[in-house]
Design a protein around this motif. Sequence first.
Motif, PDB file in Angstrom:
ATOM      1  N   LYS A   3       0.402  -1.020   0.294  1.00  0.00           N
ATOM      2  CA  LYS A   3       0.011   0.564   0.075  1.00  0.00           C
ATOM      3  C   LYS A   3       0.667   1.553   0.022  1.00  0.00           C
ATOM      4  O   LYS A   3       0.455   2.376  -0.923  1.00  0.00           O
ATOM      5  N   ARG A   4       1.925   0.873   0.995  1.00  0.00           N
ATOM      6  CA  ARG A   4       2.533   2.215   0.670  1.00  0.00           C
ATOM      7  C   ARG A   4       3.276   2.580  -0.259  1.00  0.00           C
ATOM      8  O   ARG A   4       3.488   4.126  -1.205  1.00  0.00           O
ATOM      9  N   ASN A   5       4.384   1.483  -0.445  1.00  0.00           N
ATOM     10  CA  ASN A   5       5.287   1.728  -1.369  1.00  0.00           C
ATOM     11  C   ASN A   5       4.462   1.870  -3.143  1.00  0.00           C
ATOM     12  O   ASN A   5       5.637   1.991  -4.064  1.00  0.00           O
ATOM     13  N   ASN A   6       3.762   0.717  -3.395  1.00  0.00           N
ATOM     14  CA  ASN A   6       3.734   0.132  -4.509  1.00  0.00           C
ATOM     15  C   ASN A   6       2.123   0.830  -4.876  1.00  0.00           C
ATOM     16  O   ASN A   6       1.254  -0.508  -5.235  1.00  0.00           O
ATOM     17  N   LYS A   7       1.370   1.942  -4.732  1.00  0.00           N
ATOM     18  CA  LYS A   7       0.574   2.273  -5.322  1.00  0.00           C
ATOM     19  C   LYS A   7      -0.307   1.780  -6.761  1.00  0.00           C
ATOM     20  O   LYS A   7      -0.638   0.947  -6.795  1.00  0.00           O
ATOM     21  N   VAL A   8       1.159   1.713  -7.784  1.00  0.00           N
ATOM     22  CA  VAL A   8       1.052   1.372  -9.064  1.00  0.00           C
ATOM     23  C   VAL A   8       0.312  -0.052  -9.548  1.00  0.00           C
ATOM     24  O   VAL A   8      -0.399  -0.568 -10.020  1.00  0.00           O
ATOM     25  N   ALA A   9       1.649  -0.868  -8.495  1.00  0.00           N
ATOM     26  CA  ALA A   9       0.377  -2.216  -8.556  1.00  0.00           C
ATOM     27  C   ALA A   9      -0.453  -2.409  -7.748  1.00  0.00           C
ATOM     28  O   ALA A   9      -0.873  -3.033  -8.872  1.00  0.00           O
ATOM     29  N   ILE A  27       5.772 -26.810   8.259  1.00  0.00           N
ATOM     30  CA  ILE A  27       6.607 -25.993   7.137  1.00  0.00           C
ATOM     31  C   ILE A  27       5.452 -25.229   6.044  1.00  0.00           C
ATOM     32  O   ILE A  27       5.983 -24.053   5.378  1.00  0.00           O
ATOM     33  N   LEU A  28       4.182 -26.056   6.403  1.00  0.00           N
ATOM     34  CA  LEU A  28       3.337 -25.573   5.064  1.00  0.00           C
ATOM     35  C   LEU A  28       3.347 -23.816   5.031  1.00  0.00           C
ATOM     36  O   LEU A  28       2.982 -23.346   3.859  1.00  0.00           O
ATOM     37  N   PRO A  29       2.928 -23.100   6.275  1.00  0.00           N
ATOM     38  CA  PRO A  29       2.367 -22.086   6.712  1.00  0.00           C
ATOM     39  C   PRO A  29       3.653 -21.464   6.260  1.00  0.00           C
ATOM     40  O   PRO A  29       3.631 -20.439   5.747  1.00  0.00           O
ATOM     41  N   ASN A  30       5.161 -21.686   6.471  1.00  0.00           N
ATOM     42  CA  ASN A  30       6.115 -20.981   5.622  1.00  0.00           C
ATOM     43  C   ASN A  30       6.317 -20.929   4.457  1.00  0.00           C
ATOM     44  O   ASN A  30       6.815 -20.328   4.025  1.00  0.00           O
ATOM     45  N   LEU A  31       5.886 -21.247   3.558  1.00  0.00           N
ATOM     46  CA  LEU A  31       5.766 -21.277   1.826  1.00  0.00           C
ATOM     47  C   LEU A  31       4.157 -20.730   1.367  1.00  0.00           C
ATOM     48  O   LEU A  31       5.275 -20.206  -0.077  1.00  0.00           O
ATOM     49  N   SER A  32       3.969 -19.887   1.680  1.00  0.00           N
ATOM     50  CA  SER A  32       2.488 -19.845   1.733  1.00  0.00           C
ATOM     51  C   SER A  32       2.951 -18.573   0.761  1.00  0.00           C
ATOM     52  O   SER A  32       2.788 -17.783   0.356  1.00  0.00           O
ATOM     53  N   SER A  33       4.375 -17.154   1.592  1.00  0.00           N
ATOM     54  CA  SER A  33       4.638 -16.016   0.905  1.00  0.00           C
ATOM     55  C   SER A  33       5.295 -16.284  -0.377  1.00  0.00           C
ATOM     56  O   SER A  33       4.970 -15.758  -1.061  1.00  0.00           O
ATOM     57  N   THR A  34       5.712 -17.664  -0.704  1.00  0.00           N
ATOM     58  CA  THR A  34       5.900 -17.758  -2.344  1.00  0.00           C
ATOM     59  C   THR A  34       5.168 -18.133  -3.195  1.00  0.00           C
ATOM     60  O   THR A  34       5.895 -17.767  -3.828  1.00  0.00           O
ATOM     61  N   VAL A  35       4.129 -18.752  -2.395  1.00  0.00           N
ATOM     62  CA  VAL A  35       3.528 -19.346  -3.122  1.00  0.00           C
ATOM     63  C   VAL A  35       2.406 -18.279  -3.946  1.00  0.00           C
ATOM     64  O   VAL A  35       2.277 -18.097  -4.637  1.00  0.00           O
ATOM     65  N   ILE A  36       2.453 -17.370  -2.924  1.00  0.00           N
ATOM     66  CA  ILE A  36       1.087 -16.206  -3.404  1.00  0.00           C
ATOM     67  C   ILE A  36       2.231 -14.927  -4.375  1.00  0.00           C
ATOM     68  O   ILE A  36       1.795 -14.805  -5.062  1.00  0.00           O
ATOM     69  N   ASN A  71       1.699  -9.064 -14.290  1.00  0.00           N
ATOM     70  CA  ASN A  71       3.053  -8.621 -14.215  1.00  0.00           C
ATOM     71  C   ASN A  71       3.669  -7.421 -13.761  1.00  0.00           C
ATOM     72  O   ASN A  71       4.281  -7.446 -12.109  1.00  0.00           O
ATOM     73  N   VAL A  72       2.320  -6.292 -13.672  1.00  0.00           N
ATOM     74  CA  VAL A  72       2.625  -5.473 -12.627  1.00  0.00           C
ATOM     75  C   VAL A  72       2.465  -5.685 -11.030  1.00  0.00           C
ATOM     76  O   VAL A  72       3.113  -5.602 -10.291  1.00  0.00           O
ATOM     77  N   PHE A  73       1.296  -6.289 -11.078  1.00  0.00           N
ATOM     78  CA  PHE A  73       1.238  -6.618  -9.982  1.00  0.00           C
ATOM     79  C   PHE A  73       1.848  -7.398  -9.130  1.00  0.00           C
ATOM     80  O   PHE A  73       1.988  -7.112  -8.097  1.00  0.00           O
ATOM     81  N   GLY A  74       1.948  -8.413  -9.631  1.00  0.00           N
ATOM     82  CA  GLY A  74       3.139  -9.990  -9.380  1.00  0.00           C
ATOM     83  C   GLY A  74       3.956  -9.270  -8.828  1.00  0.00           C
ATOM     84  O   GLY A  74       5.046  -9.595  -7.850  1.00  0.00           O
ATOM     85  N   ASP A  75       4.859  -8.576  -9.386  1.00  0.00           N
ATOM     86  CA  ASP A  75       6.296  -7.594  -9.768  1.00  0.00           C
ATOM     87  C   ASP A  75       6.363  -6.419  -7.974  1.00  0.00           C
ATOM     88  O   ASP A  75       6.839  -6.810  -7.261  1.00  0.00           O
ATOM     89  N   GLY A  76       5.154  -5.569  -7.491  1.00  0.00           N
ATOM     90  CA  GLY A  76       4.696  -5.510  -6.971  1.00  0.00           C
ATOM     91  C   GLY A  76       4.876  -6.585  -5.860  1.00  0.00           C
ATOM     92  O   GLY A  76       4.825  -5.906  -4.679  1.00  0.00           O
TER      93      GLY A  76
END
Lengths: 348, 315
Positions: free
Chosen positions: A41-47, A255-264, A328-333
């Motif tokens: 929200k703070r850094n990447n409004k474009v995303a 293990i699984l919960p720690n992978l969630s950010s990678t998946v996202i 891609n822009v969203f994913g990049d953000g």
Amino acid sequence: MASEPATDYAFQGGPGAFEEEAGHEEVHGLSPWRLALRRLKRNNKVAIVFGVLFLLLVAICLAAPLWANGPADTDPYKNHLTETIVIDGKKTNVVSLDGVPIGPTWQGKFFLGADTNGRDTAVRLLYGGRNSLLIGCAAALITALLAVILGILAGFVRGFTDTVVSRTLDVIWAFPVLLLGVALGTALSLGGLEIGPIKLGAGSKLIPILIIAIVYVPYMARPIRGQVLALREKEFVEAARAQGMRPSRIMLSEILPNLSSTVIVFLPLMVANAILLEAALGFLGVGVKAPEPSWGTMIGDGVKHILSGPHLAIVPGGMLVLTVLALNVFGDGVRDAFDPRSTVRMEH
Amino acid sequence: MTRFVVRRVMQMLIVLFAVSVLTFLIFNVIPGGDPALRLAGRQPDPGQLERIRQDWGFDEPLYVQYVKTIGNVVSGDLVSYTTQQNVWQELKGRIPRTFSLAIGAAIMWMVFATALGLYSAVKAGRFADRFLTIIALIGISMPVFWVGALMNYYLGFKWEIFPNGGYVPFGEDPWEWFYHLLMPWTALSLLFIGVYSRILRSNVLDTINEDYVRTARAKGLSERRVLVRHVLRNSMVPVITLWGLDFGAVLGGGAILTETVFDLQGVGQYAAESIGQLDVPPVLFITLFGAFFIVLLNTIVDIMYAALDPRVRLA
């Protein structure tokens, strides 16, 4: 003391100062999700804007019947080869006598022109978008599911399982992506697929979905395996093991919960790539079966008939680029917000 | 080190073997893919079919067929089902075309990606950086065959700036060779320039804060020298790894879409055409050909890593 700058602690009374400090100040623990959301929200409004744009495009495609039954008054399959339409008070053939289809009219009927079969491009674009988006999203979800399962198994169990999984991934990886996709597509679309109770007809949309999903598994499973290898040595896993947790439970709840950010982080980029691969398969004629539209098959047709009207290629291609760009822009953000280092290789 | 190299080469052979088996299976277990039917022509009688099956060995068990086919791949005697021409002979004429495309494009995307990535990192956060980021993401988001087709239509057909597809051998006329390949190179490079410049940008931003960079600045080196000698050199490693892999894929005919849309008649296009006709021998040959380059460059990159970093050898 809470207002002192952090660098001064060392001069003010040794380790005791830290303990005292910890007691005084209330530490706000934020989950990585909250942190990432805040950073986004703070850094990447474009995303965020592009994320919303993607949702908007999805909504527009889902609303396809409204446009088809309303202003356009046709369906994606119906051809109007011999019909005429009134533009600026003049009667014009939908497809001229020498086979050139009408360009964009910017009115309800044939808003974006017609194709060489006299079908309404705008209507086909919307219905095609449904297929492309469905295939892209479903394939990305299946890829993520398979990659997480294989990555956890290979990384956590190690040994023989790891060897089998990793070598299988190596083989898929070594295949030229498109060749594998086209080979599977041609093979399956001829006779469909029958594995036990699962039957896929030759025209089933599950065929491109599965092909795309399988082809991309190594790209995601490899980094996940690496992450699991690192996670399994962490203290909290050791603690779980010491408590007597079964390996299956450690995998699921530690293990699984720690992978969630990678998946996202991977998901939007995976969907983008899956849509692109669907387009490539459609272009090579092994994607969605005609007359069913998808952006890929529409671009393929458009490229073939580009001399009779560049809008045939520009319209579906532009829509696809807009959608993939939004992802891609969203994913990049999102990646910047979570910041695990990950790269996705793509087909060419 | 020797042991590491031997092990990697062994793994490479195993992967190639698995790829060949998989390709062979995909095309032999499919329903409706009976090659005898395609060899026999339009209206075959049963006796004719039987004869073809015996002549080509389709009545033998699969593993015998597999061994024979691979034997033919190695000896160069593989024959296409549909055209009945020698696959290797056909391929030989196409390899220079694919290599021309691959080598030119690989140089192009590396040069542009390095320049843009470095510039983007130096200007990080400013307008130029944001602008280049958007351009890079657009490049990543465009299907190569779509860009290629539009370039062909507008630059080639409508405005007649470039030749509309086709290929001229380098030996015949180097300038025409270059002129004909400029559009395909550009189309193929766009995606890679986007991906690589993004990766390089983030690597440069990571290295630029390292102590040795500060040391280099402190001892009075010019900013240009610091960037090229100290920052860029160390940021290039992952990019070069990726470059090796992608270059291998394109060399092996992986640029099917680019070759098809510009009608370059290269290896990849041959594969696409053969797959459409379910012509197994060329597909098998090209898949192995492509996989060979991918695996080869993968192995070279791994060995180079191991040579640079002893820790890798143990893994």
